[in-house]
Design a protein around this motif. Structure first.
Motif, PDB file in Angstrom:
ATOM      1  N   GLY A   5      40.973 -27.325 108.602  1.00 65.22           N
ATOM      2  CA  GLY A   5      40.472 -28.300 109.857  1.00 65.22           C
ATOM      3  C   GLY A   5      41.017 -29.104 110.195  1.00 65.22           C
ATOM      4  O   GLY A   5      41.256 -30.167 109.456  1.00 65.22           O
ATOM      5  N   SER A  18      38.294 -27.347 115.369  1.00 59.05           N
ATOM      6  CA  SER A  18      39.045 -26.167 113.929  1.00 59.05           C
ATOM      7  C   SER A  18      37.514 -27.126 113.121  1.00 59.05           C
ATOM      8  O   SER A  18      37.545 -26.392 111.976  1.00 59.05           O
ATOM      9  CB  SER A  18      40.091 -26.713 114.079  1.00 59.05           C
ATOM     10  OG  SER A  18      40.388 -28.028 113.481  1.00 59.05           O
ATOM     11  N   ARG A 291      40.027 -23.231 113.993  1.00 61.96           N
ATOM     12  CA  ARG A 291      40.218 -22.958 113.026  1.00 61.96           C
ATOM     13  C   ARG A 291      40.031 -21.094 112.896  1.00 61.96           C
ATOM     14  O   ARG A 291      39.408 -20.524 112.559  1.00 61.96           O
ATOM     15  CB  ARG A 291      39.453 -23.384 111.802  1.00 61.96           C
ATOM     16  CG  ARG A 291      39.075 -22.855 110.069  1.00 61.96           C
ATOM     17  CD  ARG A 291      40.106 -23.628 109.697  1.00 61.96           C
ATOM     18  NE  ARG A 291      39.939 -23.861 108.522  1.00 61.96           N
ATOM     19  CZ  ARG A 291      39.706 -23.329 107.706  1.00 61.96           C
ATOM     20  NH1 ARG A 291      40.549 -22.128 107.811  1.00 61.96           N
ATOM     21  NH2 ARG A 291      39.687 -23.665 106.194  1.00 61.96           N
TER      22      ARG A 291
END
Length: 327
Positions: A5, A18, A291
């Motif tokens: 991420g 993320s 993510r």
């Protein structure tokens, strides 16, 4: 290919769900320490003061503190130590951070289905990507080299750890405070050796390069051991709980399917009709990053960090626009 991420080739997303970094950060105490670090000089190569501070913070003897350039660096180093000692099998969580498997592959450790027959066992509690307690512990905790990754332990928002304090003394405990401090760009971590593993701790110290931590890593970890920093982290959890309650509620009302989580992140499945790669690409153009959980073994799911209310509002707006465009 390693997938993480955070920023990518497109730079920093305006609203970055993320990563699992503490969205209340950066911690002002730790940030000030990092910014004032003296980068003109080498740190003490033995890190005497830092080890003493971390040992005091955890109420352990200094020999138990093994410093690392990052959690990932320690993951690779202890995998190398196990392989060089004749180990050949590693047990991985079903859904886990990819560097456990990457390190095993690099050092020729073969995945093993059962923790009790492995030479190296990985656990993360709360686990990433789910934010849930780890399961599948070996029957005897000190039978194998068991590493408990505590990257998100300071960011637990509910429930209790899977292992109690006495049980944790029998395993390796890995800490990477940059997430809890909102300073993921500073790479520094440390592990606490089990009470019986002084020889192993010395061996792992010997395997590290000289100055495994630079001045900024030393500054961050030193700040982490201070009472005021710990108080800031604990206080931030109340804010994260409020943000999470809102985020969970509005996403569920919008048709998302959510997994339960005890941490400041969770896995979710977008509303019906959304192809995850297409949705993520659309969101990224709109300044939002999630993510993709496919690399964790969860295709069709995404992992979201807990962010402030305006970020969640924007996520819903862009997702709704993508839905209308599709229809």
């Amino acid at each position: 290919m390693r997938i993480h991420g955070g920023p990518d080739a497109g730079g920093v997303a305006l609203h970055d769900f993320s990563t699992n970094s503490n969205a209340c950060g950066p911690c002002p105490i730790a940030l000030a320490a990092v910014q004032s670090a003296d980068a003109t000089r080498y740190p003490d190569p033995q890190y005497t003061a830092l080890k003493a501070a971390l040992a005091t913070h955890h109420s352990v003897e200094p020999w138990r503190v093994v410093l690392a350039g990052s959690a990932s660096e320690f993951i690779f180093r202890i995998s190398a130590w196990v392989r060089q000692g004749g180990g050949s099998r590693v047990h991985l969580p079903q859904h886990a951070y990819g560097d456990y498997a990457h390190a095993a592959q690099a050092w020729g450790l073969l995945p093993c289905a059962y923790a009790d027959t492995a030479d190296l066992v990985w656990a993360c509690d709360p686990a990433s990507p789910t934010g849930q307690n780890h399961t599948g512990w070996p029957q005897v905790l000190d039978r194998n080299t068991l590493v408990l990754d505590g990257a998100y332990a300071p960011l637990r928002l509910s429930g209790e750890p899977a292992l109690n304090a006495k049980q944790r003394e029998a395993v390796w405990q890995l800490f990477s405070p940059n997430k809890a401090l909102g300073l993921t760009g500073v790479r520094a971590a440390y592990a606490l050796a089990p009470v019986y593993a002084q020889a192993v701790a010395l061996a792992l110290d010997a395997m590290a390069p000289s100055w495994v931590l630079g001045a900024h890593g030393v500054a961050m970890l030193s700040a982490w051991a201070e009472a005021d920093t710990q108080a800031w982290v604990i206080q931030s959890l109340d804010t994260l709980r409020q943000w999470k309650q809102h985020q969970v509620s509005v996403l569920e009302n919008a048709g998302w399917t959510l997994m339960p989580s005890a941490a400041n992140f969770f896995c979710a499945r977008p509303p019906a009709g959304h192809d995850v790669p297409t949705l993520l690409a659309t969101l990224r153009v709109g300044g939002i990053k999630l993510r993709d959980a496919t690399s964790f073994g969860l295709p069709g799911w995404v992992r979201l960090g807990v962010l402030p209310v305006p970020a969640v509002t924007e996520l819903l707006r862009v997702t709704s626009a993508a839905t209308n465009t599709t229809l």
